[in-house]
Scaffold this motif. Structure first.
Motif, mmCIF file in Angstrom:
data_model
loop_
_atom_site.group_PDB
_atom_site.id
_atom_site.type_symbol
_atom_site.label_atom_id
_atom_site.label_comp_id
_atom_site.label_asym_id
_atom_site.label_seq_id
_atom_site.Cartn_x
_atom_site.Cartn_y
_atom_site.Cartn_z
ATOM 1 N N ARG A 12 31.413 47.325 44.789
ATOM 2 C CA ARG A 12 32.504 46.391 45.077
ATOM 3 C C ARG A 12 33.142 45.877 43.783
ATOM 4 N NH1 ARG A 12 32.940 48.855 49.491
ATOM 5 N NH2 ARG A 12 31.351 48.407 51.063
ATOM 6 N N SER A 13 32.368 45.686 42.745
ATOM 7 C CA SER A 13 32.922 45.262 41.460
ATOM 8 C C SER A 13 33.812 46.349 40.876
ATOM 9 C CB SER A 13 31.795 44.926 40.480
ATOM 10 O OG SER A 13 31.015 43.848 40.937
ATOM 11 N N SER A 16 37.202 46.522 42.855
ATOM 12 C CA SER A 16 38.125 45.400 42.633
ATOM 13 C C SER A 16 38.332 45.070 41.159
ATOM 14 C CB SER A 16 37.609 44.157 43.359
ATOM 15 O OG SER A 16 36.307 43.817 42.908
ATOM 16 N N SER A 18 36.501 43.350 39.319
ATOM 17 C CA SER A 18 36.266 41.913 39.157
ATOM 18 C C SER A 18 34.952 41.521 39.816
ATOM 19 C CB SER A 18 37.414 41.115 39.778
ATOM 20 O OG SER A 18 37.077 39.753 39.932
ATOM 21 N N SER A 20 34.278 38.401 40.475
ATOM 22 C CA SER A 20 34.661 37.319 41.388
ATOM 23 C C SER A 20 35.137 37.874 42.722
ATOM 24 C CB SER A 20 35.751 36.447 40.759
ATOM 25 O OG SER A 20 35.269 35.815 39.597
ATOM 26 N N ALA A 21 36.000 38.909 42.664
ATOM 27 C CA ALA A 21 36.494 39.506 43.908
ATOM 28 C C ALA A 21 35.357 40.156 44.688
ATOM 29 C CB ALA A 21 37.577 40.534 43.592
ATOM 30 N N ARG A 24 33.374 37.492 46.514
ATOM 31 C CA ARG A 24 33.999 36.991 47.738
ATOM 32 C C ARG A 24 33.740 37.940 48.904
ATOM 33 N NH1 ARG A 24 38.071 35.502 44.019
ATOM 34 N NH2 ARG A 24 39.277 37.406 44.414
ATOM 35 N N ARG A 25 33.760 39.232 48.644
ATOM 36 C CA ARG A 25 33.515 40.195 49.715
ATOM 37 C C ARG A 25 32.060 40.184 50.162
ATOM 38 N NH1 ARG A 25 36.044 46.040 49.085
ATOM 39 N NH2 ARG A 25 35.116 46.036 51.160
ATOM 40 N N PRO A 30 29.826 34.785 41.758
ATOM 41 C CA PRO A 30 30.125 35.764 40.710
ATOM 42 C C PRO A 30 28.947 35.986 39.765
ATOM 43 C CG PRO A 30 31.987 34.289 41.033
ATOM 44 C CD PRO A 30 30.860 33.732 41.854
ATOM 45 N N ASN A 136 40.180 46.528 50.549
ATOM 46 C CA ASN A 136 39.890 45.731 49.355
ATOM 47 C C ASN A 136 39.563 44.277 49.660
ATOM 48 O OD1 ASN A 136 40.186 47.851 47.500
ATOM 49 N ND2 ASN A 136 42.411 47.597 47.443
ATOM 50 N N GLU A 137 40.018 43.775 50.831
ATOM 51 C CA GLU A 137 39.711 42.389 51.191
ATOM 52 C C GLU A 137 38.541 42.271 52.159
ATOM 53 O OE1 GLU A 137 43.113 39.682 51.794
ATOM 54 O OE2 GLU A 137 44.396 41.407 51.403
#
Length: 322
Positions: A12-13, A16, A18, A20-21, A24-25, A30, A136-137
């Protein structure tokens, strides 16, 4: 052997760019995601990311590892999710996006029956007037129109989205109602500005005979939210173009009157979007099947059709003056 959450933190990092992103998922902090990736790097003995103030960039070993691990991770996640299907108890958080008016008017009333049937599913519904990026979200599904359909996504059309001209009875009583679309130029328009493009929305109107005309209205006010447009019409501030799914309850109650009942705009499908891979998670599969079934049972597609009885109602006074 690496844990699932460690591998997922890395994938996931990378997707994205990130921490942080990715956090969130995954529902983590973070710092936790960063620590998971650091443990993975230590275990593998290679640096997977170049870290900078601008974000994360995969190293060459990181790119190679991502290609090798991504497919296996998705297969493993799907297998875990589908264990609940085998037990006939789909479970987990179901993250779905939909427009506020549509969600409150039609999907939220379905919740009681849905939860009674699938008590181990936890709805996480986001009511927002924007197309979302499902992948992505981290959404399981989305309902609406105007979504891009990239590779890997599927769509089930639920109904057609029609737009009609409406006004309040108090406004209709003060005017000479329009007899054809060209007459709309003489009236006060409540216009919608697209929050995505910043442009004022216009729709070509069509009738049952197949004729099509462009329509312009004099702006009395401009708003960037469809529900606000509908609310101003209810207040008697002018004529508005409103989606039938938003207008039907007000037409039934008499709070709004349909003008030009033979004319409407077709703005595309209302569809249910979800990941289209073969091994769809159990929770998403039963949600898709449930919503499609309820649309058929309640005949919502017929209700939203501007050519039907519900959306076709017009004020008696309107017809008398034509």
């Amino acid at each position: 052997m690496e844990t699932l959450i460690t591998l997922e933190s890395f994938v996931r990092s990378a997707q994205s760019a990130s921490f942080s992103a990715a956090a969130r998922r995954l529902g983590l902090t973070p710092a936790a995601v960063s620590q998971n990736v650091a443990r993975l790097e230590a275990r593998l003995g290679v640096r997977l990311f170049q870290r900078s103030t601008r974000g994360l960039t995969l190293t060459e070993p990181g790119e190679r590892f991502l290609r090798e691990v991504s497919g296996g991770l998705e297969t493993l996640q799907t297998a875990i999710a589908n264990v609940s299907l085998a037990a006939e108890r789909p479970a987990g958080v179901l993250k779905v996006s939909m427009a506020p008016a549509f969600g409150l008017g039609y999907l939220v009333p379905m919740l009681q029956d849905f939860l009674a049937r699938y008590p181990d599913i936890v709805p996480d519904w986001h009511l927002d007037n924007r197309p979302v990026d499902l992948i992505n979200e981290g959404f399981d599904a989305a309902i609406g129109g105007g979504f891009d359909l990239p590779s890997g996504l599927a769509a089930r059309e639920l109904a057609r989205a029609h737009v009609i001209a409406v006004a309040s009875p108090s406004y209709v009583a003060r005017i000479s109602p329009p007899k054809d679309p060209a007459d709309l130029q003489r009236h006060e328009g409540i216009l919608l500005r697209s929050p995505l493009t910043g442009r004022i929305r216009t729709w070509p109107l069509r009738n049952r005979a197949g004729e099509q005309v462009a329509v312009d209205m004099r702006a009395r006010m401009i708003l960037n939210d469809p529900e606000a447009v509908c609310h101003c019409a209810l207040m008697g501030l002018g004529i508005a173009f409103v989606a039938t799914m938003n207008a039907v309850p007000h037409l039934r109650s008499g709070a709004l009157v349909r003008l030009l009942p033979d004319w409407y705009a077709d703005i595309g499908p209302i569809a249910l979007y979800y990941a289209g891979h073969r091994q769809l998670s159990a929770k998403t599969r039963v949600f898709v099947d449930f919503v499609v079934s309820e649309f058929k049972r309640q005949d919502l597609a017929g209700m939203f059709d501007a050519r039907g009885a519900d959306a076709g109602r017009a004020h008696k006074g309107t017809r008398a003056k034509r």
